[in-house]
Motif scaffolding. Structure first.
Motif, PDB file in Angstrom:
ATOM      1  N   TYR A 122      11.149 -20.009  -5.437  1.00 27.63           N
ATOM      2  CA  TYR A 122       9.884 -20.643  -5.836  1.00 27.63           C
ATOM      3  C   TYR A 122       8.904 -20.669  -4.657  1.00 27.63           C
ATOM      4  CZ  TYR A 122      12.632 -22.416  -9.804  1.00 27.63           C
ATOM      5  OH  TYR A 122      13.431 -22.514 -10.915  1.00 27.63           O
ATOM      6  N   SER A 123       9.417 -20.974  -3.476  1.00 22.68           N
ATOM      7  CA  SER A 123       8.544 -21.071  -2.300  1.00 22.68           C
ATOM      8  C   SER A 123       7.989 -19.710  -1.881  1.00 22.68           C
ATOM      9  CB  SER A 123       9.313 -21.693  -1.129  1.00 22.68           C
ATOM     10  OG  SER A 123      10.312 -20.805  -0.641  1.00 22.68           O
ATOM     11  N   LEU A 124       8.664 -18.642  -2.278  1.00 17.48           N
ATOM     12  CA  LEU A 124       8.225 -17.297  -1.904  1.00 17.48           C
ATOM     13  C   LEU A 124       7.203 -16.717  -2.872  1.00 17.48           C
ATOM     14  CD1 LEU A 124      11.664 -15.779  -0.858  1.00 17.48           C
ATOM     15  CD2 LEU A 124       9.714 -16.097   0.663  1.00 17.48           C
ATOM     16  N   ILE A 125       7.075 -17.297  -4.056  1.00 16.23           N
ATOM     17  CA  ILE A 125       6.183 -16.737  -5.071  1.00 16.23           C
ATOM     18  C   ILE A 125       4.725 -16.668  -4.606  1.00 16.23           C
ATOM     19  CG2 ILE A 125       5.183 -17.137  -7.366  1.00 16.23           C
ATOM     20  CD1 ILE A 125       7.945 -18.090  -8.276  1.00 16.23           C
ATOM     21  N   PRO A 126       4.144 -17.744  -4.040  1.00 16.00           N
ATOM     22  CA  PRO A 126       2.753 -17.625  -3.575  1.00 16.00           C
ATOM     23  C   PRO A 126       2.567 -16.540  -2.513  1.00 16.00           C
ATOM     24  CG  PRO A 126       3.412 -19.926  -3.691  1.00 16.00           C
ATOM     25  CD  PRO A 126       4.659 -19.115  -3.868  1.00 16.00           C
ATOM     26  N   ILE A 127       3.538 -16.399  -1.627  1.00 16.42           N
ATOM     27  CA  ILE A 127       3.453 -15.375  -0.587  1.00 16.42           C
ATOM     28  C   ILE A 127       3.498 -13.988  -1.214  1.00 16.42           C
ATOM     29  CG2 ILE A 127       4.547 -14.467   1.500  1.00 16.42           C
ATOM     30  CD1 ILE A 127       5.704 -17.256   1.966  1.00 16.42           C
ATOM     31  N   PHE A 128       4.355 -13.824  -2.202  1.00 11.83           N
ATOM     32  CA  PHE A 128       4.469 -12.540  -2.904  1.00 11.83           C
ATOM     33  C   PHE A 128       3.162 -12.185  -3.608  1.00 11.83           C
ATOM     34  CE2 PHE A 128       5.403 -10.378  -6.959  1.00 11.83           C
ATOM     35  CZ  PHE A 128       5.897  -9.177  -6.469  1.00 11.83           C
ATOM     36  N   LEU A 129       2.573 -13.134  -4.305  1.00 11.30           N
ATOM     37  CA  LEU A 129       1.328 -12.872  -5.030  1.00 11.30           C
ATOM     38  C   LEU A 129       0.186 -12.552  -4.059  1.00 11.30           C
ATOM     39  CD1 LEU A 129       1.519 -15.668  -7.764  1.00 11.30           C
ATOM     40  CD2 LEU A 129       2.044 -13.229  -8.003  1.00 11.30           C
ATOM     41  N   TYR A 130       0.135 -13.281  -2.953  1.00 16.76           N
ATOM     42  CA  TYR A 130      -0.908 -13.031  -1.959  1.00 16.76           C
ATOM     43  C   TYR A 130      -0.718 -11.645  -1.332  1.00 16.76           C
ATOM     44  CZ  TYR A 130      -4.124 -13.976   1.921  1.00 16.76           C
ATOM     45  OH  TYR A 130      -5.171 -13.930   2.811  1.00 16.76           O
ATOM     46  N   SER A 131       0.518 -11.234  -1.136  1.00 17.96           N
ATOM     47  CA  SER A 131       0.781  -9.915  -0.542  1.00 17.96           C
ATOM     48  C   SER A 131       0.358  -8.782  -1.477  1.00 17.96           C
ATOM     49  CB  SER A 131       2.270  -9.784  -0.187  1.00 17.96           C
ATOM     50  OG  SER A 131       3.072  -9.763  -1.354  1.00 17.96           O
ATOM     51  N   ILE A 132       0.385  -9.036  -2.785  1.00 15.82           N
ATOM     52  CA  ILE A 132      -0.109  -8.026  -3.725  1.00 15.82           C
ATOM     53  C   ILE A 132      -1.610  -7.822  -3.523  1.00 15.82           C
ATOM     54  CG2 ILE A 132      -0.501  -7.482  -6.162  1.00 15.82           C
ATOM     55  CD1 ILE A 132       2.101  -8.893  -6.803  1.00 15.82           C
ATOM     56  N   TYR A 133      -2.336  -8.927  -3.299  1.00  7.16           N
ATOM     57  CA  TYR A 133      -3.767  -8.799  -2.999  1.00  7.16           C
ATOM     58  C   TYR A 133      -3.973  -8.022  -1.691  1.00  7.16           C
ATOM     59  CZ  TYR A 133      -8.219  -9.936  -0.885  1.00  7.16           C
ATOM     60  OH  TYR A 133      -9.422  -9.843  -0.241  1.00  7.16           O
TER      61      TYR A 133
END
Length: 413
Positions: free
Chosen positions: A13-24
């Motif tokens: 769960y804590s990695l999801i925002p980082i993953f989404l931001y890395s897609i940007y």
């Protein structure tokens, strides 16, 4: 299929925002690398655990996520696949599976590929932003869309065939070796035909730590000239060259707060990793060792105010994967120590080794070596550390006090 582990889910769960931001930051390549690493990692875990009549642990999902986001965004997908197999099989499976591994599996896989394929791991950078359309390192090999499509199809086909027909040993073996053969053929044929060349503008990109060594990105578009600046804001918000998940410091800090608040991550390891790195960076900064990396042109405290010096030190700490490793990998409960004092010492080892390698070795980053060094001494640190004192239970103390009182006082109470 999966053995449920609530702690592992919280890490995901804590990695999801980082993953989404890395897609940007890097576009479809993030999805491609993640898909290949997850598919190969889960499949490797399935084969290893099925042989022991056990379920796949959800820990493999965390291993796959951490490994995928530790890669450069344009890394050839076959390298990511090799790292995923090595992480699960050699980093965990050979030790007996989940809970028995000596070293952090994700770091094990990454450092194996970092040493085995150094050129592919150090030249596959991209300019972050606008979904990865700003530019890609001119030395990058592969990482075209056709590669991603074929690799994902190969992994998906192997996954479906093996998980549904595991009892058919012959078919499983044919599928494994066939997948490897098809992957090799894919790269040979498409490379010969010249269709694996990146379809975006080629530039020469370097990481912030390489900039401190006197290097600069070249042929940058005007919109990306900030890459060479290494400003505090750019480093904090991930506007710099780096691995997929390491650059968004602000999101990593938020993840750390969440993990500590939910008691998923141990604060001692995070604190001491960062604190020891900060202390050693400060010593090396004022000693002039960091300035020596660029011949005295950068990170030189001479003639600067105290505030400017603090900013210099902070920027050096924000560069690279120090925060990413401190939050997500130093806190691995399996490969790390258990006693409080040992955890403090463990963090000191990781942070100190990281900075020493950054400053004095030929490698620009030392976090992977710091984790492996910490893992090596984790059990020893537990052995030499005293056991924490147990707190006396309040209920027991109250009972003892009541039993010592006179009968009349006890009755009144």
């Amino acid at each position: 299929m999966f053995q449920k582990q609530q702690i592992m889910r919280k890490v995901l769960y804590s990695l999801i925002p980082i993953f989404l931001y890395s897609i940007y930051l890097y576009g479809w390549r993030v999805i491609a690398v993640t898909a290949v690493v997850f598919g190969v990692g889960i499949l490797s875990e399935f084969i290893m655990e099925k042989a022991r009549n056990k379920k796949v642990s959800e820990a493999v999902l965390v291993t796959s996520a951490l490994l995928a986001m530790s890669f450069p965004p344009a890394v050839p997908l076959w390298v990511a696949a090799v790292a995923s197999v090595f992480s699960v099989v050699m980093g965990k499976g050979v030790y007996g599976g989940f809970g028995r591994n000596v070293f952090n599996p994700a770091i094990t896989g990454r450092i194996f590929t970092y040493i085995s394929f150094p050129l592919l791991m150090q030249t596959t950078w991209m300019i972050p932003g606008v979904f990865g359309t700003l530019g890609i390192n001119g030395q990058t090999q592969g990482s075209a869309l056709i590669e991603a499509v074929f690799m994902i199809l190969i992994v998906a086909a192997a996954y479906l065939i093996i998980t549904r027909n595991y009892e058919k040993k012959g078919l499983v073996k044919i599928t494994i070796f066939g997948s490897i053969a098809v992957t090799i053929a894919l790269y040979v044929i498409t490379s010969y035909a010249g269709v694996l060349q990146p379809e975006v503008d080629a530039v020469s990109t370097v990481t912030p730590l390489e900039i401190y060594r006197g290097l600069d990105s070249e042929n940058l578009p005007e919109s990306a000239e900030y890459i060479n600046d290494n400003t505090l804001g750019n480093l904090f918000f991930g506007r710099r060259v780096g691995s997929i998940g390491e650059s968004a410091i602000f999101l990593i800090i938020i993840a750390a707060i969440y993990l500590m608040w939910t008691k998923t991550a141990n604060w001692r390891m995070i604190l001491m990793t960062l604190l020891s790195a900060a202390v050693l960076t400060t010593i090396f900064y004022y000693a002039g060792f960091i300035a020596d990396l660029s011949g005295g042109a950068l990170m030189n405290p001479a003639g600067k105010t105290l505030l400017e010096q603090i900013v210099d030190i902070t920027k050096f700490l924000f560069s690279g994967s120090l925060f990413y490793v401190a939050v997500f990998m130093s806190t691995d409960p399996v490969s790390g120590p258990n006693k409080p004092l040992a955890q403090f010492l463990y963090g000191i080892i990781i942070g100190s080794v990281t900075i020493v390698i950054r400053v004095f070795s030929g490698f620009p980053e030392g976090t992977s070596f710091g984790i492996l060094m910490g893992n090596t001494f984790a059990n020893l640190l537990d052995e030499i550390s005293p056991k924490p004192k147990k707190k006396a239970k309040k209920s027991t103390a109250k009972k003892q006090t009541a039993s010592n009182k006179p009968a009349s006082e006890g009755a009144k109470a």
